[in-house]
Scaffold this active site. Structure first.
Site, short mmCIF file in Angstrom:
data_model
loop_
_atom_site.label_atom_id
_atom_site.label_comp_id
_atom_site.label_asym_id
_atom_site.label_seq_id
_atom_site.Cartn_x
_atom_site.Cartn_y
_atom_site.Cartn_z
N CYS A 110 1.02 -1.15 0.11
CA CYS A 110 0.01 -0.12 -0.01
C CYS A 110 0.85 1.15 0.00
CB CYS A 110 -0.87 -0.03 1.28
SG CYS A 110 -1.61 1.56 1.34
N CYS A 113 -0.57 3.96 2.68
CA CYS A 113 -0.61 3.85 3.89
C CYS A 113 -0.35 2.42 4.34
CB CYS A 113 -1.93 4.29 4.72
SG CYS A 113 -3.48 4.03 3.74
N SER A 114 -1.31 1.51 4.69
CA SER A 114 -1.16 0.22 5.20
C SER A 114 -2.43 -0.59 4.85
CB SER A 114 -0.86 0.05 6.56
OG SER A 114 -1.72 0.81 7.43
N CYS A 115 -3.20 -0.23 3.84
CA CYS A 115 -4.54 -0.91 3.50
C CYS A 115 -4.17 -2.53 3.30
CB CYS A 115 -5.12 -0.22 2.32
SG CYS A 115 -5.60 1.12 2.42
FE FE Z 1 -3.45 2.35 2.85
#
Ligand code: FE
Length: 207
Positions: A110, A113-115
């Site tokens: 991602c 961010c951190s999806c």
């Molecule tokens: Fe994300």
């Protein structure tokens, strides 16, 4: 990968200690009930986690038609299996599977961010959020994969998939050798979260 972002060596232990202290304080102040913490922990131990992804992958390995359906319409194919409710819940919206094969290796990141597809993979490891991993994963995926221990042959294409709030990817890794005659349950036990992120292969069991 962490040169620019010097993580403390005791990062995991010190984060856990901070969380315990914060939890104790919030419970003491009456902000949080200990049962709500237990409920969240139990959710990630029994409802949402890589054990779901592993079952999906194992089914795709034993049933080529299922694998086709899984890649074509992931939520619909996931709904065919007897998995915990909530497969479309938090961070489970718009999940999509991509399959590794002899021509393609897939890597999930991602960049923003951190999806991450929580229902099938659980919570992401801390390095998935590392800005260096997120940047280099796109720019030089083969080099990043080598650092994870995978050398992808030049004849094989590397595809990088950028998860977001609109779509959350996971990988169906290749079925390893020496698994002829394995039950779905045995196959699922071989599948790691890292293999469903594309940073590891599924190791073949000893013949
Ligand atoms: Fe994300």
């Amino acid at each position: 990968m962490t040169d620019l972002f010097q993580f403390d060596k005791d990062r995991e232990a010190s984060s856990a200690a901070k969380v315990r202290a914060l939890e104790a304080l919030l419970i003491e102040k009456g902000v949080l009930g200990s049962d709500s913490v237990d409920a969240v922990l139990q959710h990630f131990e029994t409802m949402a986690g890589p054990f779901n992804g592993a079952k999906i992958v194992a089914r795709a390995w034993v049933d080529p038609d299922y694998k086709k359906r899984l890649v074509a319409d992931t939520p619909k194919a996931i709904a065919e299996l007897d998995l915990p409710v909530g497969m479309t819940g938090a961070e489970g919206e718009h999940m999509a599977a991509v399959a590794n094969d002899e021509d393609v290796h897939n890597l999930i990141i991602c960049t923003l961010c951190s999806c991450y597809p929580w229902p099938v993979l659980g919570l992401p490891p801390y390095w998935y959020k590392d800005p260096v991993f997120r940047a280099r994963g796109v720019r030089e995926p083969r080099a990043v994969l080598r650092e994870f221990g995978i050398t992808v042959p030049e004849t094989k294409e590397v595809k990088v998939w950028d998860s977001s709030a609109q779509i959350r990817w996971f990988v169906v890794p290749e079925r390893p050798a020496n698994t002829e005659g394995f039950s779905e349950e045995q196959l699922a036990s071989l599948v790691t979260p890292e293999s469903m992120m594309g940073v590891a292969l599924v190791a073949a069991p000893a013949p």
